[in-house]
Design an enzyme around this catalytic site. Structure first.
Site, PDB file in Angstrom:
ATOM      1  N   HIS A   1       0.828  -1.198   0.000  1.00 47.43           N
ATOM      2  CA  HIS A   1       0.000   0.000   0.000  1.00 47.43           C
ATOM      3  C   HIS A   1       0.872   1.262   0.000  1.00 47.43           C
ATOM      4  O   HIS A   1       2.027   1.217   0.438  1.00 47.43           O
ATOM      5  CB  HIS A   1      -0.843   0.096   1.277  1.00 47.43           C
ATOM      6  CG  HIS A   1      -1.624  -1.121   1.635  1.00 47.43           C
ATOM      7  ND1 HIS A   1      -2.990  -1.196   1.485  1.00 47.43           N
ATOM      8  CD2 HIS A   1      -1.237  -2.296   2.192  1.00 47.43           C
ATOM      9  CE1 HIS A   1      -3.415  -2.373   1.925  1.00 47.43           C
ATOM     10  NE2 HIS A   1      -2.374  -3.058   2.360  1.00 47.43           N
ATOM     11  N   TYR A   2       0.308   2.386  -0.427  1.00 49.65           N
ATOM     12  CA  TYR A   2       0.867   3.678  -0.040  1.00 49.65           C
ATOM     13  C   TYR A   2      -0.069   4.295   0.988  1.00 49.65           C
ATOM     14  O   TYR A   2      -1.265   3.995   1.038  1.00 49.65           O
ATOM     15  CB  TYR A   2       1.100   4.616  -1.222  1.00 49.65           C
ATOM     16  CG  TYR A   2      -0.088   4.998  -2.078  1.00 49.65           C
ATOM     17  CD1 TYR A   2      -1.266   5.519  -1.540  1.00 49.65           C
ATOM     18  CD2 TYR A   2      -0.017   4.881  -3.460  1.00 49.65           C
ATOM     19  CE1 TYR A   2      -2.332   5.900  -2.334  1.00 49.65           C
ATOM     20  CE2 TYR A   2      -1.085   5.250  -4.272  1.00 49.65           C
ATOM     21  CZ  TYR A   2      -2.234   5.758  -3.702  1.00 49.65           C
ATOM     22  OH  TYR A   2      -3.287   6.128  -4.490  1.00 49.65           O
ATOM     23  N   THR A   3       0.474   5.201   1.805  1.00 49.85           N
ATOM     24  CA  THR A   3      -0.347   5.785   2.871  1.00 49.85           C
ATOM     25  C   THR A   3      -1.113   7.014   2.412  1.00 49.85           C
ATOM     26  O   THR A   3      -2.123   7.366   3.020  1.00 49.85           O
ATOM     27  CB  THR A   3       0.526   6.200   4.071  1.00 49.85           C
ATOM     28  OG1 THR A   3       1.439   7.231   3.647  1.00 49.85           O
ATOM     29  CG2 THR A   3       1.303   5.011   4.627  1.00 49.85           C
TER      30      THR A   3
ATOM     31  N   ASP B   1      -3.633   2.053  -4.821  1.00 49.46           N
ATOM     32  CA  ASP B   1      -2.288   1.948  -4.261  1.00 49.46           C
ATOM     33  C   ASP B   1      -1.684   0.548  -4.483  1.00 49.46           C
ATOM     34  O   ASP B   1      -2.423  -0.428  -4.566  1.00 49.46           O
ATOM     35  CB  ASP B   1      -2.291   2.304  -2.766  1.00 49.46           C
ATOM     36  CG  ASP B   1      -3.303   1.528  -1.939  1.00 49.46           C
ATOM     37  OD1 ASP B   1      -4.455   1.375  -2.382  1.00 49.46           O
ATOM     38  OD2 ASP B   1      -2.951   1.083  -0.831  1.00 49.46           O
TER      39      ASP B   1
ATOM     40  N   HIS C   1      -2.646  -3.401  -3.349  1.00 51.04           N
ATOM     41  CA  HIS C   1      -4.002  -3.202  -2.837  1.00 51.04           C
ATOM     42  C   HIS C   1      -4.965  -3.037  -4.010  1.00 51.04           C
ATOM     43  O   HIS C   1      -6.102  -3.523  -3.978  1.00 51.04           O
ATOM     44  CB  HIS C   1      -4.021  -1.967  -1.926  1.00 51.04           C
ATOM     45  CG  HIS C   1      -5.205  -1.913  -1.020  1.00 51.04           C
ATOM     46  ND1 HIS C   1      -5.496  -0.815  -0.241  1.00 51.04           N
ATOM     47  CD2 HIS C   1      -6.194  -2.813  -0.763  1.00 51.04           C
ATOM     48  CE1 HIS C   1      -6.599  -1.057   0.458  1.00 51.04           C
ATOM     49  NE2 HIS C   1      -7.041  -2.250   0.157  1.00 51.04           N
TER      50      HIS C   1
ATOM     51  N   GLU D   1       2.526  -0.892   4.546  1.00 44.89           N
ATOM     52  CA  GLU D   1       2.251   0.471   4.100  1.00 44.89           C
ATOM     53  C   GLU D   1       3.575   1.203   3.881  1.00 44.89           C
ATOM     54  O   GLU D   1       4.523   1.034   4.654  1.00 44.89           O
ATOM     55  CB  GLU D   1       1.427   1.223   5.140  1.00 44.89           C
ATOM     56  CG  GLU D   1       0.007   0.711   5.318  1.00 44.89           C
ATOM     57  CD  GLU D   1      -0.987   1.401   4.389  1.00 44.89           C
ATOM     58  OE1 GLU D   1      -0.550   2.216   3.548  1.00 44.89           O
ATOM     59  OE2 GLU D   1      -2.189   1.110   4.517  1.00 44.89           O
TER      60      GLU D   1
END
Length: 266
Positions: free
Chosen positions: A44-46, A163, A153, A107
């Protein structure tokens, strides 16, 4: 009290453990018929900075097992790997739904899209990717996660997530055995051979995407969900252009990944 003390002493003498109720349990043996609960690793990215990412992932109703920050890069362990983190949400990969129960979530601090049109994306640093690769190798070795099951994700929830985005270096990681990729030479040869019929037939690409893991309804028509799943696929494997419009290169890549499936040991 005397009886409880006697039971604990007896348990210690017999090599027994005790649960929270004080009941003596023998932990000296382990069954051979077991494996890890972890089948997938989801990236994921946040879309937040470091401080906001830490706050959201520790104080809100979302979480991840690990957080990799921006410079200076640091790995935070936020949820024990034996426990379920709340990172995947409504999701599916192959026939497995709700991946929270069987995955590790990672993440990465990254802003994600930099404009409303989502044409510009924040880059990941080389340090972040280097640290991520080391973490992936460690998790993969301990839980025996297939490279095909290191996913985005957006792969497992393509109708609602994007993401880690098209700026994420999937090819670089796949060449290290940390993800899947296609045979680039085979795809280049296949592109001119893709027929107009294959491009027009929605059921063909829907079938290919389902075969390689994507959750997609086999509607047989060019509907919104098909375009969004195609877009998620392109973000992963053809990030230079991810409009969701089908073209020969997209079909050729999907065909090649589907071709690899018979040898896949999930």
């Amino acid at each position: 009290m005397q009886r409880r003390a006697w039971l604990l002493l007896a348990a210690a003498a017999l090599g027994l453990g005790a649960c929270t109720t004080g009941l003596p349990i023998d932990t000296s043996l382990r069954a051979s018929g077991q494996d890890s609960r972890v089948r997938f690793i989801v990236l994921h990215y946040t879309s937040e900075n470091r401080s906001d990412s830490l706050r959201l992932l520790t104080q809100d109703r979302v979480s991840a097992h690990y957080l990799i920050t921006e410079e200076p890069v640091r790995i935070f362990s936020l949820v024990d790997e034996s426990r379920r983190a709340w990172h995947a949400g409504l999701s599916q990969w192959f026939e497995y739904p709700n991946l929270n129960a069987m995955s590790i979530g990672i993440e990465i601090v990254n802003a994600g899209p930099l404009d409303v049109a989502r044409t510009r994306w924040a880059p990941y640093t080389s340090s972040q990717i280097r640290v991520l690769a080391a973490l992936l190798r460690d998790i993969q070795s301990r839980h025996h996660v297939s490279a095909w099951n290191i996913v985005a994700h957006s792969d497992i929830a393509p109708l609602r997530k994007s993401d880690p985005g098209p700026a994420f270096p999937w090819r670089e990681l796949a060449l290290q055995g940390l993800g899947r990729w296609y045979d680039e030479a085979a795809v280049a040869q296949r592109i001119p051979l893709i027929s107009a019929r294959a491009l027009a037939d929605a059921s063909y690409i829907q079938g290919l995407l389902a075969r390689i893991g994507y959750p997609i309804v086999q509607s047989g028509v060019w509907d919104s969900q098909t375009r969004r799943v195609v877009r998620a696929f392109q973000m992963h494997y053809r990030p230079a252009e991810y409009s969701g419009r089908l073209d020969r290169q997209t079909v050729a890549i999907a065909e090649d990944l589907a071709r690899q499936m018979p040898a896949l040991q999930q």
